[in-house]
Design a protein around this motif. Structure first.
Motif, mmCIF file in Angstrom:
data_model
loop_
_atom_site.group_PDB
_atom_site.id
_atom_site.type_symbol
_atom_site.label_atom_id
_atom_site.label_comp_id
_atom_site.label_asym_id
_atom_site.label_seq_id
_atom_site.Cartn_x
_atom_site.Cartn_y
_atom_site.Cartn_z
ATOM 1 N N TRP A 86 -1.252 13.402 2.616
ATOM 2 C CA TRP A 86 -1.719 14.731 2.234
ATOM 3 C C TRP A 86 -1.245 15.108 0.833
ATOM 4 O O TRP A 86 -0.069 14.953 0.496
ATOM 5 N N LYS A 87 -2.158 15.624 0.038
ATOM 6 C CA LYS A 87 -1.844 16.053 -1.326
ATOM 7 C C LYS A 87 -2.337 17.482 -1.524
ATOM 8 O O LYS A 87 -3.537 17.763 -1.432
ATOM 9 N N GLU A 134 0.811 -1.223 0.000
ATOM 10 C CA GLU A 134 0.000 0.000 0.000
ATOM 11 C C GLU A 134 0.847 1.277 0.000
ATOM 12 O O GLU A 134 0.339 2.358 -0.285
ATOM 13 N N ALA A 135 2.122 1.174 0.338
ATOM 14 C CA ALA A 135 2.967 2.364 0.443
ATOM 15 C C ALA A 135 3.074 3.088 -0.899
ATOM 16 O O ALA A 135 3.036 2.471 -1.964
ATOM 17 N N THR A 136 3.246 4.401 -0.837
ATOM 18 C CA THR A 136 3.383 5.206 -2.046
ATOM 19 C C THR A 136 4.745 4.978 -2.692
ATOM 20 O O THR A 136 5.784 5.045 -2.029
ATOM 21 N N VAL A 137 4.730 4.697 -3.997
ATOM 22 C CA VAL A 137 5.959 4.521 -4.776
ATOM 23 C C VAL A 137 5.796 5.263 -6.092
ATOM 24 O O VAL A 137 4.687 5.646 -6.477
ATOM 25 N N THR A 138 6.912 5.456 -6.811
ATOM 26 C CA THR A 138 6.854 6.135 -8.104
ATOM 27 C C THR A 138 7.683 5.377 -9.131
ATOM 28 O O THR A 138 8.516 4.530 -8.789
ATOM 29 N N HIS A 139 7.474 5.729 -10.389
ATOM 30 C CA HIS A 139 8.293 5.158 -11.464
ATOM 31 C C HIS A 139 9.782 5.423 -11.252
ATOM 32 O O HIS A 139 10.629 4.631 -11.679
ATOM 33 N N ARG A 140 10.099 6.539 -10.619
ATOM 34 C CA ARG A 140 11.510 6.887 -10.422
ATOM 35 C C ARG A 140 12.235 5.851 -9.557
ATOM 36 O O ARG A 140 13.462 5.763 -9.586
ATOM 37 N N ASP A 141 11.477 5.051 -8.807
ATOM 38 C CA ASP A 141 12.091 4.080 -7.907
ATOM 39 C C ASP A 141 12.647 2.858 -8.641
ATOM 40 O O ASP A 141 13.421 2.092 -8.066
ATOM 41 N N LEU A 155 -5.772 11.685 1.105
ATOM 42 C CA LEU A 155 -6.011 10.589 0.175
ATOM 43 C C LEU A 155 -6.341 9.274 0.867
ATOM 44 O O LEU A 155 -6.918 8.382 0.245
ATOM 45 N N GLU A 156 -5.990 9.132 2.125
ATOM 46 C CA GLU A 156 -6.387 7.916 2.843
ATOM 47 C C GLU A 156 -7.896 7.893 3.090
ATOM 48 O O GLU A 156 -8.558 6.871 2.894
#
Length: 514
Positions: A432-433, A368-375, A472-473
């Motif tokens: 938070w966004k 569930e953790a936030t990840v990005t393509h950059r990772d 967002l949660e």
């Protein structure tokens, strides 16, 4: 104690990989795929069937809060390829940034690590001195260098047929070119009676089944499910989904809409707006999208079967994602998240993402953790043991996968920015966004009838202007703006964005980048 021992063993295995049994790596990218258009998500559209993508997800790790670095394809691909914010060299929106000589790509790293490298499919890097695949680490290439390509018209004969008719039109086919694909530096290859999806599948399987002592790195970038989606991939899928065949006859006196006829409709841009930007809603639009999605899913399944037949599936890493959020213009479905491609609400940047490595990762893991393509770059850097030549903005996913951390980007603020002309940026800190939009925007959202056909009437999805804050949660659909209730948080996050933006370059045209 047991968990610590497992982590130590995992790390020791990763350290040894560079010296011995290097895994093969395949990076698969879909184009404009909807967040709810894969079967392995909790929120899946009822008309979606993706058994092979679901099989891939079951073989590894699904990231349920994965994000692209941009709501459009070119800039997102720049970030994925480099592991860095593309704004560092001025890439904010279309035609900006390119790929500079100074940037280092995953393909270059893999080549340095002793991998055979190949790029198959779409390449869209906004120009720049290293934008061609053969200049950023790939030894071979088959595909196209453009934001889009026709799925079917892949022959020099198709090009000639259009040229013969172009007397009636002052415009060329620019937004979705047709004709032969490019091999390596520039050789042209014509195809008849086959789609780009099938060609890319065939080429990818041919590459991975070659006899070699070297591991391989394959970047497979489909143009599915990008517009224009004017007909089904083949008669079989047309029959399955109840789609009219709409065949193309080069010698016909008139090519009927949704095919473009330069004599019947001299204004190409008007045709493209009608066929690819919802100017004329296609009642079969969603069905055509689903047929191309099924064709891509089948291609991915055949690729996985080929790995198993070669006996290399267990030690092959497969990364799958979409370049950006689903597009309303291609009839994608983003489920309960807000809006579509082009904007920085989650519908434009939240994407499906899977990382499979059967020999190392626990099957069926969901994170569930936030990840990005950059990772991805940082992850492959750790696996290969090759240090990046530039400071990365992404982080290795391995600690998150092995359980040594529960939040990869804890304490970090993530940023998105489409540039001052678009007037849309985001700062993300945990749940938070903070969103800023200079101007409001209305999306045309398609609606389906009881037979799955697109209705003539659209519904409107309004995107507000100004500063907006979302939890967002509690509110994944971004429906409740909490900015007024949290002024201090808004001020603090805006200040973080301003500081980050001051470290980025100013926008620059891709053709001007050095």
């Amino acid at each position: 104690m047991i968990k610590k021992i497992f982590i130590l063993l995992f790390v020791s295995v990763v350290v040894c990989i560079a010296k011995s049994d290097k895994p093969n790596v395949i990076v698969i990218l879909a184009d404009d795929l909807g967040y709810a258009d894969v079967g392995f998500h909790d929120v899946t559209a009822s008309d979606v069937h993706t058994p092979n993508l679901d099989r891939l997800a079951a073989s590894g790790v699904s990231f349920l809060n994965a994000y692209a670095s941009s709501p459009i394809c070119s800039n997102s691909r720049l970030a994925l390829s480099t592991g860095r914010y593309q704004q560092r060299w001025g890439a904010y929106y279309y035609a900006e940034g390119g790929l500079p000589r100074t940037e280092h790509t995953i393909a270059e790293m893999m080549l340095e690590a002793g991998y055979r490298t190949m790029k198959v499919g779409k390449t869209h890097m906004n120009d720049g001195p290293k934008s061609h695949p053969m200049k950023h680490g790939f030894e071979r290439f088959l595909g196209f260098i453009h934001h889009s390509w026709d799925y079917h018209l892949l022959s020099s004969k198709d090009v000639q047929a259009y040229e013969n008719k172009r007397r009636g039109s002052p415009q060329k086919m620019t937004q979705s070119p047709i004709g032969p694909l490019t091999r390596n530096e520039g050789a042209k290859e014509s195809y008849e009676g086959i789609t780009t999806t099938e060609i890319f599948e065939r080429e990818a399987i041919s590459f991975i089944t070659e006899e070699s002592d070297q591991p391989f790195y394959l970047r497979l970038s489909f143009n599915a499910v990008h517009t224009p989606l004017t007909r089904a991939p083949n008669p079989q899928l047309a029959k399955k989904y109840g789609i009219p065949l709409r065949p193309f006859d080069r010698d016909a006196a008139v090519w009927k809409y949704p095919l473009w006829d330069p004599v019947k409709q001299p204004n190409y841009k008007k045709w493209y707006s009608q066929a690819a930007h919802l100017g004329i809603p296609d009642p079969y639009g969603r069905k055509i999208y689903l047929a191309h999605l099924e064709q891509m899913d089948l291609a991915i399944g055949n690729l996985m079967n080929a790995l198993e037949a070669q006996g290399i599936a267990d030690n092959t890493i497969i990364f799958f994602s979409s370049d950006n959020g689903g597009s309303d213009q291609s009839y994608a479905n983003n489920g309960n998240i807000n809006a579509y491609k082009y904007c920085l609400m989650d519908g434009g940047i939240k994407v499906p993402m899977v990382l499979s490595w059967p020999e190392r990762f626990e099957k069926g893991t969901r994170i569930e953790a936030t990840v990005t393509h950059r990772d991805l770059f940082a992850s492959l850097s750790e696996i290969t043991g090759i240090a990046p030549k530039k400071s990365l903005d992404g982080k290795s996913l391995l600690p998150l996968i092995d359980g040594s951390v529960s939040d990869l980007h804890a304490g970090e603020t993530l940023f998105w920015d489409s540039g001052r002309k678009q007037g849309n940026w985001v700062a993300r800190q945990g749940k938070w966004k903070l969103v800023y939009r200079k101007k409001p925007k209305d999306y045309k959202a398609y609606q389906l009838d009881e037979n799955g056909l697109v209705k003539k009437e659209f519904k409107t999805v309004p995107i507000a202007s100004g500063l907006q804050l979302y939890d967002l949660e509690a509110d994944p659909g971004e429906t409740k703006n909490l900015a007024k209730q949290n002024p201090e948080r808004v001020t603090a996050m805006k200040k973080m964005y301003t500081a980050w933006r001051s470290e980025m370059a100013e926008p620059i045209r891709g053709r001007d980048v050095k």
